[in-house]
Design an enzyme around this catalytic site. Structure first.
Site, PDB file in Angstrom:
ATOM      1  CG  ASP A  48     -22.249  -9.075 -25.198  1.00  0.00           C
ATOM      2  OD1 ASP A  48     -22.235  -9.898 -24.250  1.00  0.00           O
ATOM      3  OD2 ASP A  48     -21.844  -7.899 -25.082  1.00  0.00           O
ATOM      4  CG  ASP A  63      -2.394  -4.517 -12.079  1.00  0.00           C
ATOM      5  OD1 ASP A  63      -2.535  -5.733 -11.894  1.00  0.00           O
ATOM      6  OD2 ASP A  63      -1.803  -4.035 -13.064  1.00  0.00           O
ATOM      7  CG  ASP A  84     -23.869 -12.253 -22.050  1.00  0.00           C
ATOM      8  OD1 ASP A  84     -24.121 -11.041 -21.975  1.00  0.00           O
ATOM      9  OD2 ASP A  84     -23.990 -12.918 -23.097  1.00  0.00           O
ATOM     10  CD  GLU A 133      -0.564  -8.006  -9.422  1.00  0.00           C
ATOM     11  OE1 GLU A 133      -0.610  -9.070 -10.059  1.00  0.00           O
ATOM     12  OE2 GLU A 133      -0.613  -6.880  -9.967  1.00  0.00           O
ATOM     13  CG  ASN A 151     -25.627  -7.927 -23.588  1.00  0.00           C
ATOM     14  OD1 ASN A 151     -24.881  -8.901 -23.533  1.00  0.00           O
ATOM     15  ND2 ASN A 151     -25.173  -6.692 -23.739  1.00  0.00           N
ATOM     16  CG  ASP A 211     -23.600  -7.986 -18.987  1.00  0.00           C
ATOM     17  OD1 ASP A 211     -24.214  -8.335 -17.966  1.00  0.00           O
ATOM     18  OD2 ASP A 211     -23.946  -8.314 -20.137  1.00  0.00           O
ATOM     19  CG  HIS A 248      -7.067 -11.704 -12.546  1.00  0.00           C
ATOM     20  ND1 HIS A 248      -6.852 -11.384 -11.224  1.00  0.00           N
ATOM     21  CD2 HIS A 248      -6.295 -10.860 -13.265  1.00  0.00           C
ATOM     22  CE1 HIS A 248      -5.977 -10.389 -11.151  1.00  0.00           C
ATOM     23  NE2 HIS A 248      -5.629 -10.053 -12.374  1.00  0.00           N
ATOM     24  CG  ASP A 249      -2.838 -12.066 -13.076  1.00  0.00           C
ATOM     25  OD1 ASP A 249      -3.285 -11.999 -14.233  1.00  0.00           O
ATOM     26  OD2 ASP A 249      -2.511 -11.079 -12.406  1.00  0.00           O
ATOM     27  CG  ASP A 260      -7.891  -4.726 -10.330  1.00  0.00           C
ATOM     28  OD1 ASP A 260      -6.778  -4.288  -9.995  1.00  0.00           O
ATOM     29  OD2 ASP A 260      -8.134  -5.927 -10.533  1.00  0.00           O
TER      30      ASP A 260
END
Length: 594
Positions: free
Chosen positions: A56, A231, A52, A290, A54, A60, A365-366, A129
């Site tokens: 938040d 995907d 990150d 995928e 910034n 990013d 990520h899955d 993706d």
């Protein structure tokens, strides 16, 4: 040291050997070698959790830009970014509302251009993706489509008129009620969504939709990207008659698996060949599907070069292994059986022995963190088992996909409460079990091993607050082990998981004729603790021996096999050559054969 000085010298002396061997343009199975995507190591970044910039609490693009030198230092060739497009984030970016704009939390198109330029300057390719099976329900197409049956965008999606009664059941993977249909009052019809109600499926049977998707792909290729990970691309074709699929039909024809049914659409390969002709064939790109629902029997329908569809796909047989049947992602309490694990990866290697090309991965990520799912994340064994799994991934005959943070040996966070989860899959499955009066504690215990959020916790840069990921409040909790498992500390330790990963990447590159293209042969298939195989053949051949257990194990070399005494790589400081190899818990060695 992980490798002796003699072994390190072998890294570099092998360069001259490899240069002469590259005159051959086919591998041991007759496949062409000149496709760049066969030789790469792909590093997957989940942007929301990487860095990150910034404060938040959300990763990013500028955060990734600030860490490009770190990415380069890994030795990887390709970065695959999870979706960065404009999205309401019901499924963390897999619900896209504008395919040609950047998600505001991630930055701007100017940031993307800077990121792409920075990667290319460092010799790194960028793969995005492509989510083309469905859009967000907030996409302008669907906002229009749901207004009226007469709206031209109505035909961009799949509908079932309410006057025909309730639509035939289709399994929805994310919604609480388990149905893939949701009623829309203004059109008096149900729309189809294989995932959540916020992700309506696009109607690829409409040529205008295909044209829209192909134009989106061209937009990004013309900006200079190097390919797409696609995907659930096997789901794009639907039987628009929507026949009734009974449990008996599902079991008989599709092994009881809705994904196999969804991947059996009548026009699937027609659409992929059209995509290739209209877009992919015009670029020196990399395309990977995928492969949800794809089987050993159907894999080469996607990736056989003569079919002119895609380059690669990744399957789910490996990562789905070891779960109890009939229970949502619930690992067998007795653990997975190594002979079955070996059988799966050996079968998938054989699929591409004569044509096509494979991939290999253990985390993304899955999936949960690979060391927690396939190794041992206890303090005693986390490091050696992480290195052992890295050795496996980078010594198989396939393009390896390596998930960010696994190079550090990052492990599952193992949340105790449903309130800590952010993933739509886990949250809605919890609600579904709750509605049915199921065992919620059993579900939460299983999710400690299998939940997707385990792999989505922030990347661990250092031991400062929030692991150096953000100066704000992170969007999801940081794993408490960041104080010892982080880049800053591991970079200083020559025996760390991070430095082992770099050495293994280097080894694969310097011996690519063997470790990329060489023949794979499984040894001792029924051994419950040792995974051993050879790569290559003839005068250039290597032996890979992996101890998948927490025990010290002896393993006898096959009759007549002779090894060179110094391992090319070894995740322990000790190794005693002999006819019987004595292996420490989770030890991994690669040896040259005489």
């Amino acid at each position: 040291m992980l490798c002796s000085l003699a072994a390190i010298s072998l890294f570099f002396s092998s360069c001259s050997n490899n240069s002469s061997q590259q005159k051959s343009d086919v591998d041991s199975s007759g496949n062409k070698k000149n496709d760049w995507w066969k030789e790469v190591v792909v590093y997957q970044i989940y942007p929301r959790s990487f860095k990150d910039s910034n404060g938040d609490g959300i990763g990013d693009l500028k955060g990734i830009i600030s860490k490009l030198d770190y990415i380069k230092s890994l030795g990887i060739d390709v970065v695959w970014l999870n979706p960065i497009f404009e999205s309401p984030n019901k499924d963390n970016g897999y619900d896209i509302s504008n395919y040609e704009a950047i998600m505001k939390e991630f930055g701007t198109m100017a940031d993307f251009d800077t990121l792409l330029q920075g990667m290319h300057e460092r010799g790194i390719k960028l793969v995005l993706d492509l989510v083309a099976n469905h859009s967000s329900d907030q996409h302008p197409w669907f906002i229009e489509a749901r207004k009226s049956r007469k709206n031209p965008y109505y035909e961009y999606y799949h509908w079932w008129p309410a006057e025909k009664g309730k639509p035939p059941f289709r399994q929805g993977f994310f919604d609480v009620d388990g149905s893939a249909w949701t009623f829309n009052a203004p059109t008096n019809s149900y729309y189809l969504h294989y995932f959540s109600q916020y992700q309506p499926d696009l109607n690829w049977e409409n040529p205008k939709v295909r044209e829209e998707i192909f134009n989106i792909m061209k937009f990004w290729f013309n900006k200079g990207i190097d390919g797409f990970r696609m995907d659930v691309i096997p789901f794009i074709s639907k039987d628009t008659s929507f026949p009734v699929i009974t449990p008996e039909i599902l079991k008989e024809k599709y092994n009881g698996d809705w994904a196999q049914y969804y991947a059996s659409g009548p026009n699937l390969h027609t659409y992929l060949r059209e995509m290739n002709a209209e877009v992919l064939s015009k670029y020196n790109d990399m395309s990977v599907a995928e492969g949800a629902g794809v089987t050993l029997a159907t894999a080469n329908d996607f990736v056989d070069a003569d079919r002119h569809e895609l380059n690669m796909l990744y399957n789910f047989d490996g990562v789905n292994y070891g779960y109890l049947p009939g229970k949502f992602k619930t690992p067998d309490p007795n653990g997975y059986k190594l002979p079955g694990f070996k059988r799966i990866y050996t079968e998938w290697d054989s699929v591409f022995a004569n044509k096509g090309w494979g991939t290999i991965y253990l985390g993304n990520h899955d999936q949960p963190r690979m060391v927690s799912r396939w190794g041992n994340d206890s303090p005693e064994f986390r490091e050696p088992s992480s290195k052992m799994l890295t050795t496996f991934l980078l010594s198989m005959r396939a393009t390896p996909y390596y998930y960010f943070g696994d190079e550090l040996g990052m492990s599952n966070i193992k949340f105790d409460k449903i309130e800590d989860y952010r993933d739509i899959e886990t949250i809605n499955m919890y609600k579904q079990i709750q509605l049915k009066g199921g065992n919620l504690q059993e579900f939460l215990n299983a999710q400690k091993i299998s939940a997707r959020d385990n792999s989505r916790t922030p990347f661990q840069w250092n031991n400062s607050p929030n692991a150096g990921f953000t100066t704000g409040t992170p969007w999801i909790k940081v794993n408490p082990n960041y104080t010892t498992v982080n880049v800053e500390d591991e970079a200083k330790d020559p025996n760390s998981c991070l430095n082992y990963f770099k050495k293994m990447v280097l080894l694969r590159k310097l011996h690519k004729d063997v470790l990329v293209y060489g023949k794979y042969q499984l040894l001792d298939p029924d051994n419950p603790k040792i995974y051993a195989y050879t790569r290559g053949e003839g005068a250039k051949k290597m032996l890979v021996v992996l101890n998948f257990s927490k025990d010290r194990v002896g393993w006898d070399l096959p009759a007549g096999m002779q090894i060179k005494p110094v391992p090319l790589i070894n995740n322990y400081n000790t190794f005693i050559p002999g006819k019987t190899l004595s292996l420490e818990p989770y030890q991994a060695v690669i040896l040259e054969l005489k």
